[in-house]
Design a protein around this motif. Structure first.
Motif, PDB file in Angstrom:
ATOM      1  N   GLY A  23      82.897 -28.735  37.480  1.00  0.00           N
ATOM      2  CA  GLY A  23      82.878 -27.281  37.490  1.00  0.00           C
ATOM      3  C   GLY A  23      83.211 -26.761  36.101  1.00  0.00           C
ATOM      4  N   ARG A  24      83.296 -25.448  35.950  1.00  0.00           N
ATOM      5  CA  ARG A  24      83.599 -24.868  34.631  1.00  0.00           C
ATOM      6  C   ARG A  24      85.087 -25.034  34.347  1.00  0.00           C
ATOM      7  NH1 ARG A  24      79.935 -22.107  31.925  1.00  0.00           N
ATOM      8  NH2 ARG A  24      81.517 -20.938  30.767  1.00  0.00           N
ATOM      9  N   ILE A  25      85.380 -25.877  33.382  1.00  0.00           N
ATOM     10  CA  ILE A  25      86.763 -26.155  33.002  1.00  0.00           C
ATOM     11  C   ILE A  25      86.894 -26.148  31.489  1.00  0.00           C
ATOM     12  CG2 ILE A  25      87.325 -27.446  35.103  1.00  0.00           C
ATOM     13  CD1 ILE A  25      86.856 -30.030  33.570  1.00  0.00           C
ATOM     14  N   SER A  26      88.124 -26.208  31.010  1.00  0.00           N
ATOM     15  CA  SER A  26      88.389 -26.233  29.575  1.00  0.00           C
ATOM     16  C   SER A  26      88.328 -27.662  29.045  1.00  0.00           C
ATOM     17  CB  SER A  26      89.766 -25.637  29.286  1.00  0.00           C
ATOM     18  OG  SER A  26      89.841 -24.301  29.721  1.00  0.00           O
ATOM     19  N   LEU A  85      86.750 -21.153  26.149  1.00  0.00           N
ATOM     20  CA  LEU A  85      85.323 -21.480  26.123  1.00  0.00           C
ATOM     21  C   LEU A  85      85.059 -22.590  27.139  1.00  0.00           C
ATOM     22  CD1 LEU A  85      84.489 -21.228  22.305  1.00  0.00           C
ATOM     23  CD2 LEU A  85      84.010 -19.584  24.138  1.00  0.00           C
ATOM     24  N   LYS A  86      85.135 -22.215  28.404  1.00  0.00           N
ATOM     25  CA  LYS A  86      84.933 -23.163  29.490  1.00  0.00           C
ATOM     26  C   LYS A  86      83.455 -23.523  29.633  1.00  0.00           C
ATOM     27  CE  LYS A  86      88.851 -22.420  32.606  1.00  0.00           C
ATOM     28  NZ  LYS A  86      89.249 -22.110  33.995  1.00  0.00           N
ATOM     29  N   ALA A  87      83.216 -24.688  30.230  1.00  0.00           N
ATOM     30  CA  ALA A  87      81.838 -25.149  30.438  1.00  0.00           C
ATOM     31  C   ALA A  87      81.852 -26.235  31.498  1.00  0.00           C
ATOM     32  CB  ALA A  87      81.257 -25.683  29.124  1.00  0.00           C
ATOM     33  N   TRP A 144      88.096 -20.245  38.141  1.00  0.00           N
ATOM     34  CA  TRP A 144      87.210 -20.817  37.119  1.00  0.00           C
ATOM     35  C   TRP A 144      87.160 -19.989  35.843  1.00  0.00           C
ATOM     36  CZ3 TRP A 144      86.573 -25.555  38.618  1.00  0.00           C
ATOM     37  CH2 TRP A 144      86.488 -25.838  39.986  1.00  0.00           C
ATOM     38  N   GLY A 145      88.075 -19.032  35.731  1.00  0.00           N
ATOM     39  CA  GLY A 145      88.090 -18.185  34.545  1.00  0.00           C
ATOM     40  C   GLY A 145      89.349 -18.357  33.729  1.00  0.00           C
ATOM     41  N   ASN A 146      89.540 -17.430  32.771  1.00  0.00           N
ATOM     42  CA  ASN A 146      90.699 -17.432  31.874  1.00  0.00           C
ATOM     43  C   ASN A 146      91.438 -16.118  32.002  1.00  0.00           C
ATOM     44  OD1 ASN A 146      88.410 -19.137  30.393  1.00  0.00           O
ATOM     45  ND2 ASN A 146      90.395 -19.942  29.773  1.00  0.00           N
ATOM     46  N   SER A 161      77.228 -25.872  28.858  1.00  0.00           N
ATOM     47  CA  SER A 161      77.385 -27.236  29.352  1.00  0.00           C
ATOM     48  C   SER A 161      77.522 -28.228  28.214  1.00  0.00           C
ATOM     49  CB  SER A 161      76.173 -27.630  30.215  1.00  0.00           C
ATOM     50  OG  SER A 161      75.000 -27.700  29.409  1.00  0.00           O
ATOM     51  N   TYR A 162      78.142 -29.364  28.570  1.00  0.00           N
ATOM     52  CA  TYR A 162      78.211 -30.526  27.685  1.00  0.00           C
ATOM     53  C   TYR A 162      77.628 -31.730  28.419  1.00  0.00           C
ATOM     54  CZ  TYR A 162      81.800 -28.129  24.817  1.00  0.00           C
ATOM     55  OH  TYR A 162      82.499 -27.254  24.020  1.00  0.00           O
ATOM     56  N   GLU A 163      76.851 -32.521  27.718  1.00  0.00           N
ATOM     57  CA  GLU A 163      76.478 -33.853  28.163  1.00  0.00           C
ATOM     58  C   GLU A 163      77.019 -34.822  27.129  1.00  0.00           C
ATOM     59  OE1 GLU A 163      72.285 -34.033  28.679  1.00  0.00           O
ATOM     60  OE2 GLU A 163      72.226 -32.437  30.197  1.00  0.00           O
ATOM     61  N   ILE A 164      77.877 -35.736  27.570  1.00  0.00           N
ATOM     62  CA  ILE A 164      78.619 -36.594  26.647  1.00  0.00           C
ATOM     63  C   ILE A 164      78.349 -38.046  27.011  1.00  0.00           C
ATOM     64  CG2 ILE A 164      80.920 -37.225  25.804  1.00  0.00           C
ATOM     65  CD1 ILE A 164      81.611 -34.266  27.097  1.00  0.00           C
ATOM     66  N   ALA A 165      77.802 -38.790  26.074  1.00  0.00           N
ATOM     67  CA  ALA A 165      77.532 -40.220  26.273  1.00  0.00           C
ATOM     68  C   ALA A 165      78.451 -41.018  25.365  1.00  0.00           C
ATOM     69  CB  ALA A 165      76.077 -40.544  25.966  1.00  0.00           C
TER      70      ALA A 165
END
Length: 858
Positions: free
Chosen positions: A194-197, A142-144, A429-431, A22-26
């Protein structure tokens, strides 16, 4: 040092070490006009004890904390990477940085509207530019999940991949630092995606005008819809039409794929200074705002907008839900979206002739690209990010889509669609890589596609098909053979499923199809026994219905009929194929360019399809300006202008044909009489029934006057004062660059090489720079241009470098001197980056082709 590049080998190695959760972006967009604050928390697993790196392009990094351990930014951050050593099995990385706004259309683009001073922002991340906004593992596999928190002016619209939450006002701060009353700033906290690039995440922010609606998905969910544009353009925004096409696309794709729309909402945002037509950010699609029509546009442009809307919607499945593992399978995104968007346009909207448009425009692009020295397989070898940047081309889009159309004809539409649906279901949701798709298509079609894939997807080049017909003394066909050849550089002979049409003149004078067969062609020679014993028609058309991807030649008798009766072909798709065949023969030096110019002038006014009309007129202008013998150029241009103006007078008032003919007349005007007509149109002393002289058309007429030395800075300044908008500034830059003098051309080149101007100004300056009647003004600019190539490549971002290197190449010279100077640059710069050399090699190939055509025309 890596600079801003990333190799495939590095990406494979990193994916073997890291899995991102996961990413949390502020992001704080209130810190000033140059930079914004970016704080990213990334959670990921890794091979314990391993080392890797995270990507970031930023003016400064404030802090880097890995698993609670402070890292020295000066020690770990260099070029575009933050080095991470001593990884744990489970990791948390926090990066705080000041990132920079751009005016290049990459990363987070910042635009100030000259009309009202309002600020508009939007992101563009494909291929590697999410790292300009937040720290990330910038590769598609490297999806998240991504959760954005954005601080921005409270009056703004703030849009991302998930539905926009209610903003929370931020208390104002008093001078002593204590909290005061609520101010003009708010915070938007979005739900995780969802899990995306990384490359399909997005942020659009500013005082955009918005229209909202919704639709019901096939699984019963209500999908919110939004359509956005700048406030100063909102009076021209036809959001209801955009929603109508969107609904038609949703219904078509969900019913065709059998897979409901995979995201939570669908916003479409028309943004300023965009580098391309659109981008498929998940649930947050960005478009060029040239699709907000402030003035009249051709039917071709209106249709193209619909195809683009449906292309980006198709990406929600092809590319966003299921994503290529690495950029060598970029075609899994673009070719499929190009094919199915044309299919949807033809079958779900009023633009039922979309396949004719595809033939006229997309296939023409593919054939041109596939004959360049830089051509490549559809599944391309992508060694690094620079490779993929130059591979957004006619192979990846148009050839790939053409080959898919051929595949559908071969395996059957039902089997093809069933295979695609299974592919979505298995890999959501995959590659994926190419074998993943082929496995599903083989299962549904029962065909072994490995040989097909090798011939069509893994080799380059375009075949040429031509009929060889023998008849008896009564005109009865005794032998019909389709000969297939391949270029010396790419010797692959391929199987083709194609139609063969027989056309005869009717009593009404039309060329109509009287017989049709669909056959499989393979090998150097294919006997078509189905056509033996039939009477030979007036015209034989290979690839009728346009199923195959191949250059098509007419036999000598059919070519004579086509040259005399091309406009009489009743079917627009067949007509487009013949237009394309003759044009391709001109490009290959088989038909004189002057003959082609006369053919177009004699038949184009009867063309019914807007895109075919526009494409063919563009090709005629290229032939007149670069392909005819240089000694005939002046006379040919005068003839083109005279004839186009005569055809304007014959066209139906208010028709698309009239409008296009006027625009092209303004573009090629070259004589005192033409200048007088342009001046009359502009001042109103020359009028045309049905023609509205709106703002954009006035700019085109003025550019025609500048081109001929009949207007200059004073007139440009006056028109700009009346249209001081973003579009007006771009038009003014284009008109200034069209000045027909050496000084004017040098000034235009210097204005983009030596100054930091926005991408849209660079693009339009380039269009004016190469807009010439007499190319002599460009002769003294060749060396300054070549001297600037490496400087631009080394100092500017990729998209800006591409705009300058491609857009300012002095191609209209079309001379041996230009060829030799370009070849000398390539010899001198043998060690230049391959992506840069490719751009120059492609320009040189265009000059070589023009010289070959000139020798045929001499």
């Amino acid at each position: 040092m890596p600079g801003e590049n990333l190799t495939r080998a590095e990406a494979v190695e990193r994916a073997g070490v890291v899995s991102v959760e996961s990413y949390e972006i502020a992001l704080d967009l209130t810190t000033g006009p140059e930079t914004f604050a970016s704080a990213t928390t990334v959670r990921f697993t890794a091979t314990e004890g391993a080392s890797t790196f995270v990507d970031l392009v930023a003016p400064s990094v404030r802090s880097v904390v890995l698993n609670g351990r402070e890292l020295d930014p000066a020690a770990v951050f260099a070029d575009s990477r933050i080095t991470l050593d001593g990884l744990a099995a489970d990791n948390e990385l926090v990066v705080v940085a000041d990132c920079g706004y751009t005016n290049t259309g990459e990363g987070l683009h910042r635009f100030v509207d000259p009309v009202d001073g309002e600020v508009y922002l939007y992101t563009q991340f494909e291929v590697p530019d999410a790292r300009r906004v937040f720290a990330c593992f910038e590769q598609p596999d490297l999806k998240a999940t991504f959760q954005f928190t954005v601080t921005a002016p409270a009056a703004w619209q703030v849009v991302s991949n998930e539905p926009t939450p209610e903003p929370v006002p931020v208390p104002a701060r008093a001078s002593d630092g204590s909290e005061g009353s609520e101010g003009d700033v708010a915070i938007w906290s979005f739900e995780p995606t969802g899990r995306i690039s990384t490359y399909i995440t997005a942020l659009v922010a500013g005082p955009y005008a918005v229209v909202r609606s919704s639709l019901t998905s096939s699984d019963g969910r209500e999908i919110p819809l939004g359509a956005f544009c700048r406030k100063s353009l909102s009076a021209h925004f036809d959001a209801d039409y955009i929603f109508e096409k969107t609904r038609q696309g949703f219904e078509f794709y969900e019913s065709t794929f059998g897979v409901p729309y995979p995201f939570t909402k669908y916003d479409q945002l028309f943004v300023p200074e965009y580098n391309m037509g659109a981008m498929e950010n998940a649930g947050c699609v960005t478009f060029t705002e040239s699709y907000v029509f402030r003035s009249k546009v051709t039917d071709a442009v209106r249709e193209r907008r619909v195809v683009t809307i449906l292309h980006e919607l198709a990406h929600m499945w092809f590319g966003d839900l299921v994503t290529m593992k690495w950029w060598n399978d970029l075609w899994l995104n673009e070719s499929f979206a190009e094919y199915v968007s044309t299919l949807a346009t033809a079958e779900a909207t009023e633009w039922e002739a979309a396949w004719t448009t595809f033939s006229a425009m997309e296939k023409s692009w593919a054939y041109k690209q596939d004959q360049l020295p830089s051509t490549h397989p559809i599944v391309a070898e992508i060694k690094d990010l620079e490779d993929v940047q130059v591979n957004f081309d006619g192979i990846t889009y148009a050839k790939g889509a053409s080959v898919l159309k051929q595949l559908v004809a071969w395996v059957g539409r039902e089997a093809f669609i069933s295979g695609v649906s299974a592919y979505f279901g298995k890999h959501a949701w995959g590659n994926t890589e190419l074998p993943d798709l082929l496995t599903e298509l083989e299962a549904t079609s029962g065909r072994d596609l490995k040989a097909w894939s090798k011939l069509w997807l893994e080799t380059a080049g375009v075949n040429t098909l031509r009929p060889v017909i023998e008849t008896d003394s009564h005109g009865r066909i005794m032998s019909f053979v389709v000969e297939q050849t391949a270029p010396a550089e790419w010797r692959t002979i391929r199987p083709h499923r194609l139609g063969i049409g027989f056309y005869s003149l009717s009593d009404a004078g039309e060329l109509v199809r009287t017989h049709f067969v669909e056959v499989d062609v393979d090998g150097p020679r294919t006997d078509v026994k189905e056509l033996v014993e039939l009477d030979r028609p007036a015209l034989v058309l290979l690839n009728d219905e346009d199923l195959a991807y191949a250059k098509i030649r007419l036999d000598a008798s059919s070519l004579r009929v086509a040259l005399e009766h091309l406009a009489d072909i009743a079917d627009p798709l067949a007509r487009s194929l013949v237009w394309g065949s003759v044009w391709d023969s001109v490009r290959d030096g088989e038909v004189p360019a002057s003959e082609y110019v006369r053919l177009v002038l004699g038949g184009i006014a009867r063309e019914t399809e807007s895109t075919t009309l526009r494409t063919t007129l563009n090709q005629m202008v290229l032939a007149a300006k670069q392909y005819v013998a240089p000694s005939a150029r002046t006379a040919t241009l005068a003839e083109v202008g005279d004839t186009l103006w005569a055809l304007v007078g014959e066209a139906e008032a208010g028709s698309d044909t009239q409008f296009q003919l006027v625009k092209f007349f303004a573009h090629v005007a070259s004589t005192p009489a033409h200048v007088e007509t342009l001046s009359g149109l502009l001042d109103g002393s020359v009028g045309l029934d049905g023609l509205t002289l709106d703002t954009d058309l006035r700019w085109e007429l003025l550019e025609g006057l500048v081109l001929n030395g009949a207007a200059g800075d004073q007139e440009i300044d006056e028109m700009l004062a009346a249209d001081n908008t973003a579009t007006g500034r771009q038009a003014a830059a284009r008109a200034r660059a069209a000045k027909p003098t050496v000084e004017g051309k040098l000034a235009a080149l210097s204005s983009v090489v030596d100054a930091d101007v926005p991408n849209a100004i660079i693009r339009n300056t380039g269009l004016g720079f190469v807009h010439v009647n007499d190319p002599a003004a460009l002769a003294d600019v060749v060396q300054p241009y070549l001297d600037a190539v490496l400087k631009v490549w080394n100092e500017r971002s990729y998209h800006i470098a591409e705009e300058v290197i491609e857009g300012f190449y002095p191609a209209p010279l079309a001379s041996a001197e230009l060829r030799d100077a370009t070849a000398a640059w390539l010899d001198t710069n043998a060690e230049a980056p391959p992506a840069l050399r490719r751009l120059v090699v492609e320009s040189l190939a265009g000059t070589d082709r023009a010289l070959k055509a000139q020798s045929t025309d001499a």
